[in-house]
Write a protein that holds these residues in place. Sequence first.
Motif, short mmCIF file in Angstrom:
data_model
loop_
_atom_site.label_atom_id
_atom_site.label_comp_id
_atom_site.label_asym_id
_atom_site.label_seq_id
_atom_site.Cartn_x
_atom_site.Cartn_y
_atom_site.Cartn_z
N TYR A 81 14.18 7.64 4.68
CA TYR A 81 13.78 8.73 5.69
C TYR A 81 12.92 9.64 4.86
O TYR A 81 12.33 10.68 5.76
N GLY A 82 12.69 9.69 3.47
CA GLY A 82 11.97 10.53 3.09
C GLY A 82 10.61 10.02 2.14
O GLY A 82 9.56 10.05 2.49
N LEU A 83 10.75 9.05 1.36
CA LEU A 83 9.65 8.39 0.64
C LEU A 83 9.02 7.33 1.48
O LEU A 83 7.53 7.54 1.54
N LEU A 84 9.74 6.71 2.42
CA LEU A 84 8.65 5.59 2.87
C LEU A 84 7.93 6.21 3.91
O LEU A 84 6.89 5.81 4.16
N PRO A 85 8.48 7.22 4.86
CA PRO A 85 7.48 7.77 6.00
C PRO A 85 6.34 8.17 5.29
O PRO A 85 4.94 8.19 5.62
N ARG A 86 6.70 9.20 4.09
CA ARG A 86 5.25 9.87 3.48
C ARG A 86 4.31 8.63 2.86
O ARG A 86 3.11 8.73 2.94
N LEU A 87 4.90 7.40 2.15
CA LEU A 87 3.95 6.60 1.62
C LEU A 87 3.17 5.89 2.73
O LEU A 87 1.95 5.74 2.65
N LEU A 88 3.75 5.38 3.99
CA LEU A 88 3.29 4.76 4.99
C LEU A 88 2.12 5.92 5.59
O LEU A 88 0.95 5.35 6.00
N LEU A 89 2.27 7.32 5.84
CA LEU A 89 1.46 8.09 6.43
C LEU A 89 0.37 8.41 5.40
O LEU A 89 -0.86 8.34 5.63
N MET A 90 0.57 8.13 4.13
CA MET A 90 -0.55 8.57 3.13
C MET A 90 -1.61 7.26 3.34
O MET A 90 -2.60 7.46 3.04
N LEU A 91 -0.91 6.28 3.28
CA LEU A 91 -1.80 4.99 3.34
C LEU A 91 -2.57 4.90 4.51
O LEU A 91 -3.82 4.35 4.73
N LEU A 92 -2.00 5.36 5.75
CA LEU A 92 -2.74 5.54 7.19
C LEU A 92 -3.88 6.45 7.02
O LEU A 92 -4.88 6.09 7.69
N LEU A 128 -5.25 7.31 4.21
CA LEU A 128 -6.16 7.11 3.42
C LEU A 128 -7.14 5.65 3.85
O LEU A 128 -8.43 5.77 4.07
N TRP A 129 -6.67 4.97 4.84
CA TRP A 129 -7.26 4.00 5.50
C TRP A 129 -8.24 4.77 6.65
O TRP A 129 -9.69 4.35 6.69
N ARG A 130 -7.83 5.75 7.41
CA ARG A 130 -8.68 6.43 8.38
C ARG A 130 -9.75 7.31 7.60
O ARG A 130 -11.08 7.11 8.01
N TRP A 131 -9.40 7.67 6.49
CA TRP A 131 -10.47 8.48 5.87
C TRP A 131 -11.72 7.65 5.25
O TRP A 131 -12.82 8.08 5.40
#
Length: 464
Positions: A271-282, A284-287
Amino acid sequence: MSPTEKPSLNLLQRLWLSEAIRLREEQAGPLEDGEANRRARAAGGNLAARIQARALLLAERDGLLLALRHWQQGARLALATLLLLALLSGGGLAVAALGDGQRPVNVFWALGSLLGLDLLLLLGWGLGLLLGGDNASALGRLWLWLSDKLARDARSAQLAPALLLLLQRARLGRWGLGVLVHGLWLLALLAALLSLLALLATRRYGFIWESTILGGDTFIALTQALGALPGLLGFALPDAELIRASGAGALTSEAARHGWAAWLLGVLLVYGLLPRLLLMLLCLWRWRRGGARLVLDTRLPGYDLLRERLLPGSERLGVCDAAPAATTQEPAAAGPQGSEGALLVAVELDERRLWPPSLPAGVGDAGVIDSREQRQRLLEQLSRFPPARLLVACDPRRSPDRGSLALLGELARSAGATRIWLLPAPPGEALDAARLADWHDALALLQLPHGDAAPLTWLETGHD
């Protein structure tokens, strides 16, 4: 960067400089851009390409390009500072959650210490995304503020606003700052996870839960619900009896300690690391996806005013542009590559002087430049066919005013190599020593070789 080295900028940096120049002209008025416009027209391309070429030339001339590099250095230092703070904060969260091991750990207080602020800020970011907001978060504003402070360059005042406007117009601001924010939180939570592992490996903790108004069944259901997803990843889940027993006091069995420790680590990871990791990758992809499609909005008023100057209806000689504001302190840069031939040109000569002199074969004569139209016509011609060697004849009886020196600088930047010929006085006249010294000083600041003898051998062969 050496004077002869051409700056290599990516698309974002070129558009960033264009936007910064636009904001600067909106606030302080139009810049003197005659030479920049001429060279941008010579470079060709559509209006957006010419605006970018003009912005790069003005940024090189006025020091904005150097200010951009200073700002980027400040941004990297600010990012390093925030990364260090994230590491320290993550370790602090773990220590605050578990304590010193002298007293039992309330598992839900510990979980709230580790994930409470993270989840609240994550919820706020999600609501802002759903509502269409593109404003910088607190961490994003802190990073921009630190970048400005660490840049220490007064010329970078328009850089941060220009970057934000450019990204907001393309709806990229949320994704770029999202990479920063989620990346910092990911680092902080990773530091917290590693610190938890270190503390649990070196100290013995007992775990309890406490409540005045909630019963054991409520905590059993909550614990099992939170542990369901971590359980799918292999993390141990305390059974109902162990959870109920932990409400009366910290259990001393190793199984109970291991079960609660694994549950706490699993919940933090899922509930902490995985959401942040997935959102960071999202983000980065959109960027990256949006950054590849960045374009200059030429419909903006500041850019639309440049249309006639950079993309006139008919490309004719002698187009009137604002005279460049050159200064005697600005050295003339090296000329273009791939030039060929030799050319002689004179600037504002007395009509009584016999001109031109006898020239070697293969050396062209551009005549005498007296008017602004002649100057523009010659510069347009040199931008298309730059000579390898250019000899400029000047009458040192005239004062070296700013306009003449600006013309010499433009001519030097339009040829492979340039020399200045300070003509001798006509028979029966003498040169003023003070005025001649002024010419020498001005040409030395422009870094242009000069002399009072005609370097016709150099003009013909390229050597003396």
